[in-house]
Design a protein around this motif. Structure first.
Motif: not given
Lengths: 327, 285
Positions: A13-22, A295-299, A305-306, B120-124
């Protein structure tokens, strides 16, 4: 034990929450890159017809598209669309972005999953055999070929594979998802999938195989393995049941950490084999400066990766009770 | 701190790798510098009488679809690739040393924020980020160099930051502070010289990576413009030739590329083994 399961869930859960700002930072970053780009979006909107449009029409279109608004207003509108599920329209495919991804993502997942499974299987078999007979001919071959393969880009592998297996030997088709005009049946797709998946697997194998070999070598010199040998257990029991499990724990984390390279490999392999996945769509979108799709493909790639590193960490925590989950 | 350099010079590990790497790299670099010049290659000329000739004494690597000698083209391409790679490696290293060094020296929340940004940069995926940058600023050398440099400084920054953090705790820094040395003096007499070997090594390790990256971008048609053909451009052109059975068009330029990356990463791994004797080399590509 229950609290351990709860800890692992909390970690996820913590990692998922951290994924949002990334993901937000990546979205803002790519948007800013696009805004600072010398390409005028109005050219993308009009295409070649810009030469026949009058200055007044262009100014009207600019106003209608909201290009005269401030950067923050434009970003707000775009991010709002993204959140409400409206991903925009891809110019290079002349389809909504969501549709492009819906049609292409399954094929990429198929290619990447088959490629990764193949790579892991090859790495496990060769890595175990090489470490078991350290210094033998197989070990020396595997290590040498592994180091050499690290220097060979996937697209060279792909071109060589096409030249040898498709053109000279005629075993596999050259490219595409099916033969021209044929239905996407299981047999068609499988025969077209074989070569790209194999190339993707081989391009990923060196790191995995060298890692398996190295960590199995370390595990074989540990006390519990010497103990198992001293108790007179059969060699295959010692290697496969006593040494391998401890050696494989860091391997799980390594697989998760290799998702970026897997994405890179998929882009190159899909491009050479004209595989109709999202990774080859990246190249097409980039050549056409198709910003909404890029943009969408980068996201999407960032999310992959996350998720990869999250799954690896959860798997490592589940498999190994010594792994701390509170960090 | 100078003994770090001496240790690298005196150590004897990996000598065969060192010799092989150095000889291969020397041959390739000399070839890249002198061959295109001696052979008077003109990329804009098309020779219709010698299209796609198989390797022979006159054309050891054969000729391409435009009838141009592939030996000359491959080495001219290597020259472009190497120049771009060196430029990228230098820029990424300077960026990485500045950002990583400052981050480690300042510490506290700016450091934490910077490291989060690096994560963050490394996760792209780097190639993808590179593709996006090149797509939006296409068509020239600057875009390619920027796209590689901006995605590769993070590795150097991490290494330099870790080094600075560990140096800050060492007694000789304490001694310098109690001896009344100024911040500036500590920085340029103690921290910078200690970080330089690590930074130089990561610059060399970045070289094969940068060559690889540039080649991939050019291969996809997003890299260098055709008039400064790198090996990536040559390989992209050769995709059609492979279908007609002209294997040499792919084989020889690829071999030049692979030999270069392997030679450089072999040399870098010897260097790393000597600098950090505990760690076994793993080629970083």
């Amino acid at each position: 034990m229950r609290s351990r399961a709860r800890d692992i869930a909390a970690l996820a859960l913590r990692r998922l929450v951290f994924a949002v700002p990334v993901l937000c930072v990546v979205a803002v970053g790519v948007f800013l890159l696009g805004a600072a780009s010398p390409f005028d979006p109005i050219h993308q909107y009009y295409g070649v017809q810009i030469f026949s449009a009058s200055a007044e029409e262009i100014a009207q279109a600019r106003e209608a598209l909201g290009l005269n608004d401030s950067l923050i207003v434009q970003f707000g509108r775009w991010a709002g669309g993204l959140l409400s599920g409206d991903l925009g329209v891809s110019r290079s495919f002349r389809q909504p972005v969501a549709q492009v991804i819906g049609e292409r993502l399954p094929w990429t997942l198929l290619l990447v999953v088959v490629g990764l499974v193949l790579a892991v299987l090859i790495a496990l078999v060769l890595g175990v055999l090489a470490a078991w007979r350290q210094g033998g001919w197989l070990d020396r071959c595997v290590t040498a070929i592994g180091h050499a393969l690290e220097g060979i880009p996937p697209f060279v592998l792909a071109l060589v594979a096409i030249a040898v297996f498709s053109l000279s030997l005629g075993w596999f088709p050259v490219a595409g998802l099916t033969d021209a005009g044929a239905e996407a049946t299981l047999g068609q797709v499988a025969s077209h999938l074989a070569l790209p998946a194999l190339v993707l697997a081989v391009s990923q194998t060196p790191w995995l195989v060298l890692h398996v070999r190295q960590s199995l070598l370390t595990a074989l010199s540990e006390d519990h393995v010497t103990g198992a040998r001293a108790r007179g257990l059969a060699e295959h029991v010692v290697v496969l049941r006593h040494a391998l499990p401890t050696a494989l724990l860091p391997f799980v984390t390594l697989i998760g950490a290799r998702v970026p390279e897997l994405v890179t490999g998929a882009v190159l392999v899909e491009e050479v084999f004209s595989w109709p996945g999202v990774a080859s769509a990246v190249v097409r979108a980039a050549l056409a400066v198709d910003f909404p799709l890029l943009v969408v493909l980068s996201l999407l790639a960032t999310a992959a990766v996350l998720i990869g590193s999250l799954l690896a960490d959860v798997a490592a925590a589940v498999l190994d009770p010594r792994v701390a989950v509170d960090g | 701190m100078v003994d770090q350099w001496r240790r690298v010079g005196r150590a004897r590990t990996g000598t065969p790798r060192l010799v092989w790497g150095a000889v291969t790299l020397a041959v390739l670099v000399l070839g890249a510098v002198f061959l295109p010049w001696l052979g008077e290659l003109d990329e804009s000329l098309i020779h219709y009488e010698s299209v796609r000739l198989a390797p022979s004494l006159e054309h050891p690597f054969g000729t391409d679809a435009g009838g141009r000698d592939l030996l000359l083209r491959a080495f001219a391409g290597l020259r472009v690739s190497l120049l771009v790679a060196v430029l990228c490696a230098v820029i990424s290293t300077v960026l990485g040393v500045l950002i990583g060094g400052l981050s480690g020296a300042v510490g506290g929340w700016p450091d934490r924020l910077m490291m989060r940004f690096v994560d963050t940069l490394n996760s792209v995926p780097h190639l993808l980020l590179g593709i996006v940058i090149v797509a939006l600023y296409r068509g020239n050398l600057t875009a390619v160099v920027a796209s590689i440099a901006l995605t590769h400084w993070t590795t150097v920054a991490r290494i330099v930051r870790a080094e600075v953090l560990s140096l800050r705790e060492r007694p000789f820094i304490d001694a310098a502070i109690s001896g009344g040395a100024s911040r500036w003096r500590i920085l340029h007499r103690h921290l910078v010289p200690a970080v330089v070997p690590q930074a130089a090594m990561s610059a060399v390790l970045l070289l094969p990576h940068a060559v690889w990256h540039e080649t991939a971008l050019s291969f996809l048609g997003l890299g260098l413009p055709p008039h400064m053909a790198s090996i990536g451009n040559i390989l992209a052109e050769s995709r059609a030739a492979v279908m007609t059975g002209a294997w040499w068009v792919v084989a020889f330029p690829s071999l030049v590329l692979i030999a270069t990356t392997l030679a450089v990463s072999g040399l870098a791994s010897v260097w790393r083994d000597r600098l950090v004797p505990r760690r076994r080399s793993e080629l970083a590509l």
